[in-house]
Design an enzyme around this catalytic site. Structure first.
Site, short mmCIF file in Angstrom:
data_model
loop_
_atom_site.label_atom_id
_atom_site.label_comp_id
_atom_site.label_asym_id
_atom_site.label_seq_id
_atom_site.Cartn_x
_atom_site.Cartn_y
_atom_site.Cartn_z
N LYS A 1 6.19 -3.68 2.03
CA LYS A 1 5.01 -3.23 2.76
C LYS A 1 5.22 -3.50 4.25
CE LYS A 1 2.14 -5.96 0.64
NZ LYS A 1 3.05 -6.65 -0.29
N CYS B 1 5.27 5.97 3.73
CA CYS B 1 5.66 6.01 2.31
C CYS B 1 4.66 6.72 1.41
CB CYS B 1 5.90 4.59 1.80
SG CYS B 1 7.34 3.79 2.54
#
Length: 435
Positions: free
Chosen positions: A152, A261
């Protein structure tokens, strides 16, 4: 082990630095000479908490180096990680040209047996194509492994050093054991090492990101319903989070998901389903709901002002798609800024780390504030677009004095409606009654 990492973007730089931190000899390679020169000076091209310190330490210890030569990086490395970008191309399918170019360069540089590890997010079947590309350029033996990343932004270092799991797609048991040895120090807390087929590993990344995207979109739909019916989504979240089948992650209502993403991976998975004429309603619904969330928020802003937002001075706090990163890609904040500009509003933006990116994108179309309170002077409204920590406890009295119209459109639910009302603000949030 000696490791080559092809690509020094988010994934490559974090992975290369992480491997070096665990004692491996790592050479990172990139075709961007300017980026490599900056890295050789110890300057990280991306903002990621903790990265620059690790970068400097491992360079000083001679465990991490940078080059523009693929042959130099591959020459003495057993493992070669492909970490180049796969942006969305035509019809939302990933553009694999960078991956294939990297494979060609690596194939041409092989001087002996190597393990080629694909860490880029690629559609099912890409590993087979990589084998063909490399085999056409070398007579040396090699194996291809798929090892998707699950980092992340804003927590990439921690995610890499202490992963929830490591996924490895591999066909050879000997290669699998090398990968297991490589990742063993990262899994000492008992997190799983998951071995599977190449195609399952390729699909795993898309599956995870699409599941997360669906949770975000669903909680936003629930928030919209709660708001209309006078319920409070924060209270409803308590019921959701306490259910062991659901948990607490990715249940925060707001402006929707963004970044590099989730949007492209959900679109890519939908394209994979479309190519085989498979049902994809839920997958596509995650995207359509996400896109509608920002539009709904903008309409709320415009409808508040009689005659719309034209001529209004609107301050925006936060521009990146999430805190702790300088990444503006697919950020919901940009959709709001673009819509306000289209409505002829004057927009003033403050973001703790993205000032350069904002200036590059907008030029003089928006004012980029140097400090968070600067943009509030004579502002007709404030939009909270990113939940940076410095926004959580501002000086409300100061804000109310310097704003022309004390109204806050909180896209991240940072404040309590009662508190806002007590300070004299008109306050809009997501999924909660208006203050």
């Amino acid at each position: 082990m000696k490791i080559a990492v092809v690509g020094t973007g988010y994934v490559g730089l974090v992975a290369g630095t992480g491997f070096a931190e665990n004692g491996h000899q790592v050479t990172c390679v990139d075709i961007d000479a300017g980026r490599i020169a900056a890295l050789q000076r110890g300057e990280a091209p991306i903002y990621e908490p903790g990265l620059e310190e690790l970068l400097m330490r491992n360079m000083e210890e001679d465990r991490l180096r940078f080059t523009t030569s693929v042959a130099e990086a591959v020459e003495n490395s057993l493992l070669v990680f492909l970490c180049v970008g796969t942006p969305s191309g035509a019809n939302a399918a990933p553009d694999l040209r960078q991956v294939f170019a990297a494979a060609e360069a690596v194939g041409s540089a092989l001087s002996g047996y190597r393990i080629i590890v694909s860490k880029s997010t690629c559609p099912v079947g890409t590993a087979d194509k990589l084998k063909e590309i490399i085999a056409a350029r070398t007579s040396h033996p090699f194996d291809v492994v798929v090892n998707p990343e699950f980092m992340k932004e804003g927590a990439a270092i921690d995610d890499f050093m202490r992963p929830d799991r490591v996924v490895v797609g591999c066909q050879d048991v000997r290669v699998l054991e090398i990968m297991r040895e490589l990742y063993a120090p990262f899994l000492r807390t008992g997190k799983p090492f998951l071995s599977m087929s190449l195609r399952s590993a390729e699909l795993a990344k898309y599956a995870v990101n699409t599941m997360l995207a669906a949770r975000i979109s669903l909680v936003n739909e629930l928030a919209n319903i709660a708001e209309v019916y006078g319920a409070d989504i924060n209270e409803i979240r308590q019921a959701l989070m306490s259910d062991s089948r659901l948990g607490s992650a990715y249940l925060f209502p707001g402006l929707g998901f963004g970044g590099s993403c989730l949007p492209k991976d959900v679109a890519a998975l939908a394209e994979l389903a479309r190519e085989k004429d498979l049902p994809r309603g839920i997958i596509e619904a995650a995207t359509s709901t996400n896109e509608a969330q920002s539009r709904r928020f903008v309409e709320r802003i415009k409808s508040f002002y009689e005659g719309g937002a034209s001529g209004k001075r609107i301050a925006v706090w936060g521009a990146t798609f999430k805190p702790r990163t300088d990444d503006l890609r697919s950020a919901p904040a940009l959709e709001i800024i673009d819509a306000l500009l289209a409505a002829s509003a004057a927009v003033v933006v403050f973001d703790p780390v993205a000032s350069k990116g904002l200036r590059d994108r907008y030029g003089d179309k928006v004012t980029v504030a140097a400090k968070m309170y600067d943009g509030l002077q004579d502002a007709d409204g404030l939009v909270i677009a990113t939940e940076w920590r410095e926004f959580h406890n501002p000086d409300f009295e100061r804000m109310a004095k310097i704003m022309r119209c004390p109204v806050i459109f909180d896209g991240r639910n940072l404040y309590e409606p009662k508190t806002m009302k007590a300070h004299g603000f008109t306050y809009f949030s997501v999924g909660r009654p208006r203050a």
